[in-house]
Design a protein around this motif. Structure first.
Motif, PDB file in Angstrom:
ATOM      1  N   ILE A   1      22.220  -9.351 -43.797  1.00  0.00           N
ATOM      2  CA  ILE A   1      23.134  -9.494 -44.939  1.00  0.00           C
ATOM      3  C   ILE A   1      22.425  -9.116 -46.231  1.00  0.00           C
ATOM      4  O   ILE A   1      22.970  -8.376 -47.066  1.00  0.00           O
ATOM      5  CB  ILE A   1      23.668 -10.941 -45.018  1.00  0.00           C
ATOM      6  N   LEU A   2      21.202  -9.602 -46.396  1.00  0.00           N
ATOM      7  CA  LEU A   2      20.418  -9.329 -47.602  1.00  0.00           C
ATOM      8  C   LEU A   2      20.262  -7.826 -47.829  1.00  0.00           C
ATOM      9  O   LEU A   2      20.518  -7.319 -48.925  1.00  0.00           O
ATOM     10  CB  LEU A   2      19.042  -9.987 -47.471  1.00  0.00           C
TER      11      LEU A   2
ATOM     12  N   THR B   1      20.074 -14.604 -50.147  1.00  0.00           N
ATOM     13  CA  THR B   1      21.018 -13.587 -50.623  1.00  0.00           C
ATOM     14  C   THR B   1      21.791 -14.100 -51.826  1.00  0.00           C
ATOM     15  O   THR B   1      21.992 -13.372 -52.811  1.00  0.00           O
ATOM     16  CB  THR B   1      22.002 -13.213 -49.497  1.00  0.00           C
ATOM     17  N   ALA B   2      22.210 -15.351 -51.775  1.00  0.00           N
ATOM     18  CA  ALA B   2      22.962 -15.943 -52.881  1.00  0.00           C
ATOM     19  C   ALA B   2      22.128 -15.986 -54.159  1.00  0.00           C
ATOM     20  O   ALA B   2      22.619 -15.687 -55.259  1.00  0.00           O
ATOM     21  CB  ALA B   2      23.426 -17.350 -52.503  1.00  0.00           C
TER      22      ALA B   2
ATOM     23  N   PHE C   1      22.573  -4.533 -50.241  1.00  0.00           N
ATOM     24  CA  PHE C   1      21.877  -3.577 -51.105  1.00  0.00           C
ATOM     25  C   PHE C   1      22.189  -2.139 -50.709  1.00  0.00           C
ATOM     26  O   PHE C   1      22.398  -1.271 -51.569  1.00  0.00           O
ATOM     27  CB  PHE C   1      20.368  -3.821 -51.065  1.00  0.00           C
ATOM     28  N   LEU C   2      22.229  -1.854 -49.413  1.00  0.00           N
ATOM     29  CA  LEU C   2      22.558  -0.501 -48.972  1.00  0.00           C
ATOM     30  C   LEU C   2      23.982  -0.131 -49.382  1.00  0.00           C
ATOM     31  O   LEU C   2      24.263   1.028 -49.700  1.00  0.00           O
ATOM     32  CB  LEU C   2      22.392  -0.386 -47.454  1.00  0.00           C
TER      33      LEU C   2
ATOM     34  N   ILE D   1      23.888  -8.509 -31.308  1.00  0.00           N
ATOM     35  CA  ILE D   1      25.229  -7.926 -31.133  1.00  0.00           C
ATOM     36  C   ILE D   1      26.188  -8.425 -32.211  1.00  0.00           C
ATOM     37  O   ILE D   1      26.925  -7.651 -32.820  1.00  0.00           O
ATOM     38  CB  ILE D   1      25.771  -8.253 -29.726  1.00  0.00           C
ATOM     39  N   LEU D   2      26.162  -9.739 -32.464  1.00  0.00           N
ATOM     40  CA  LEU D   2      27.012 -10.292 -33.516  1.00  0.00           C
ATOM     41  C   LEU D   2      26.575  -9.788 -34.894  1.00  0.00           C
ATOM     42  O   LEU D   2      27.394  -9.671 -35.812  1.00  0.00           O
ATOM     43  CB  LEU D   2      26.967 -11.820 -33.480  1.00  0.00           C
ATOM     44  N   GLY D   3      25.283  -9.484 -35.017  1.00  0.00           N
ATOM     45  CA  GLY D   3      24.779  -8.927 -36.268  1.00  0.00           C
ATOM     46  C   GLY D   3      25.405  -7.573 -36.574  1.00  0.00           C
ATOM     47  O   GLY D   3      25.616  -7.219 -37.742  1.00  0.00           O
TER      48      GLY D   3
END
Length: 416
Positions: free
Chosen positions: A400-401, A118-119, A405-406, A54-56
């Motif tokens: 996030i990763l 991701t960084a 990109f999307l 949900i938080l995602g």
């Protein structure tokens, strides 16, 4: 924001949504006790995972609302903060099972290594897209390796070899952008030498390797190969093979050595080092074609497979959903990886392309290693199945990763 939503690749979103949903169903099964329990109970694994999901959704909305140019502009700043989050673990981190890899906040923990991917992807994409030279030059290669190698070294010091392995995935976008084949070939050669020496020993491997090497050289002699290159390769191979025993007994930790012993069949201690793999194989094998049915797996419901809700979640699919279920999961991941490949290749900016290749590479290595680990083709290294295994850090990290990109893909025409 509404316009961005129309431009988002919804096929990718759909695949990820199905994986997350099916993953939660299997996480629920691994910790199920009674149907009368509240699925939102945060004291239960499935309740926590539902909260992470949900938080995602909130995190996803924030990323999609951000300016797509933000990610390139602040890539280096994000990378520095990511490194600081890893360094901070040695001062403020929580140690679990011998690894200082988490920040603890009451009943919840965050693993920064999941976000550092991701960084690294952003920093690598920024570096490659802005440098005025190419990756065929050694100095350019060193800088790229440093971006990957610094967080990898910090994670190894935790020590978390499993998470560190994933950072080798970033060699794929480097290769796509012009890194010489030598590095990929060198990596596969080293891995093959290590495994073959473990299996057969130096006294058998060395003469066989020399014989094969001489045959290859003679076969290619009409092409006038450079003898010194062959000689250096042979010296490296024999030297590395000779050092394998030292690495196994003096460098690797005892539990890491045991995992390699299990992999090559040197030990079959199903009550000790081979217990996890044995129980996983039993669970998958017992599922047959269509599985025993949801919540009906004897291995799963009997809690015989350790860490089944995380690293070994695929064994739950095999037992309760059978060959059909595992095939669907593999098909979904294959579709996701191929879709990400398509999106990466259609990017108009090099930054977006490199970042896209980083995303698909990280997901591919996670997927491949986890499945291979669960069925005994790879040592147990603690790598979760993306979007599927339990864990808030992992789920958020992958969301996030991919969503960055999307977002870049949705704005690809304006990022030239």
């Amino acid at each position: 924001m509404p316009k961005t939503l129309l431009q988002i690749d919804w096929l990718t979103v759909l695949i990820i949504t199905v994986l997350i949903g099916f993953g939660w169903v299997n996480i629920y099964s691994t910790t199920f006790i009674s149907l009368e329990e509240n699925i939102f109970d945060l004291s239960k694994i499935y309740g926590k995972q539902l909260m992470w999901i949900i938080l995602g959704l909130v995190i996803s909305s924030v990323i999609l609302a951000m300016d797509s140019k933000f990610f390139k502009r602040f890539a280096n700043v994000i990378y520095i903060f990511a490194l600081l989050s890893l360094i901070g673990l040695f001062l403020f981190g929580k140690t679990i099972a011998g690894q200082t890899a988490w920040y603890s906040f009451g009943a919840f923990s965050i693993q920064p290594a999941e976000f550092v991917k991701t960084a690294v992807a952003l920093a690598l994409a920024k570096y490659i897209s802005e440098m005025d030279n190419d990756l065929s030059r050694f100095t350019s290669q060193l800088k790229g390796f440093a971006i990957i190698g610094i967080p990898l070294a910090l994670i190894m010091l935790q020590p978390d070899a499993g998470s560190a392995v994933i950072y080798l995935a970033f060699m794929i976008p480097l290769y796509r952008e012009g890194l010489p084949h030598f590095y990929i070939s060198f990596g596969f050669l080293a891995a093959a030498i290590f495994i073959l020496t473990l299996k057969f020993g130096f006294s058998i491997f060395a003469p066989v390797f020399v014989a094969v090497f001489v045959i290859i050289y003679l076969f290619n002699r009409k092409k006038k190969p450079k003898l010194w290159r062959y000689a250096l390769t042979l010296i490296f191979a024999l030297g590395f093979s000779y050092s394998v025993n030292f690495i196994l007994n003096s460098v690797l930790l005892p539990h890491q050595k045991d995992r390699f012993d299990v992999l090559i069949g040197e030990t079959n201690d199903i009550k000790g080092s081979a217990f996890n793999l044995y129980q996983s194989e039993v669970a998958i094998g017992s599922g047959g074609w269509s599985g025993k049915g949801w919540l009906k797996g004897s291995q799963t419901q009997g809690r015989f497979v350790p860490e089944q809700h995380t690293d070994y979640i695929f064994s739950t699919v095999g037992e309760e959903w059978g060959f059909m279920g595992t095939s669907i999961v593999i098909l979904l991941f294959s579709m996701l990886i191929l879709r990400l490949f398509h999106l990466a290749e259609r990017q108009k900016s090099q930054f977006s392309r490199v970042y896209g290749y980083s995303v698909l590479s990280v997901i591919f290595v996670h997927f491949f290693v986890n499945i291979a680990m669960v069925i005994g083709l790879f040592p147990t290294v603690g790598i979760p199945l993306p979007f599927f295994s339990y864990g808030g850090s992992g789920l958020w990290g992958f969301l996030i990763l991919v969503l960055i990109f999307l977002k870049l893909d949705a704005k690809r025409k304006s990022l030239d």
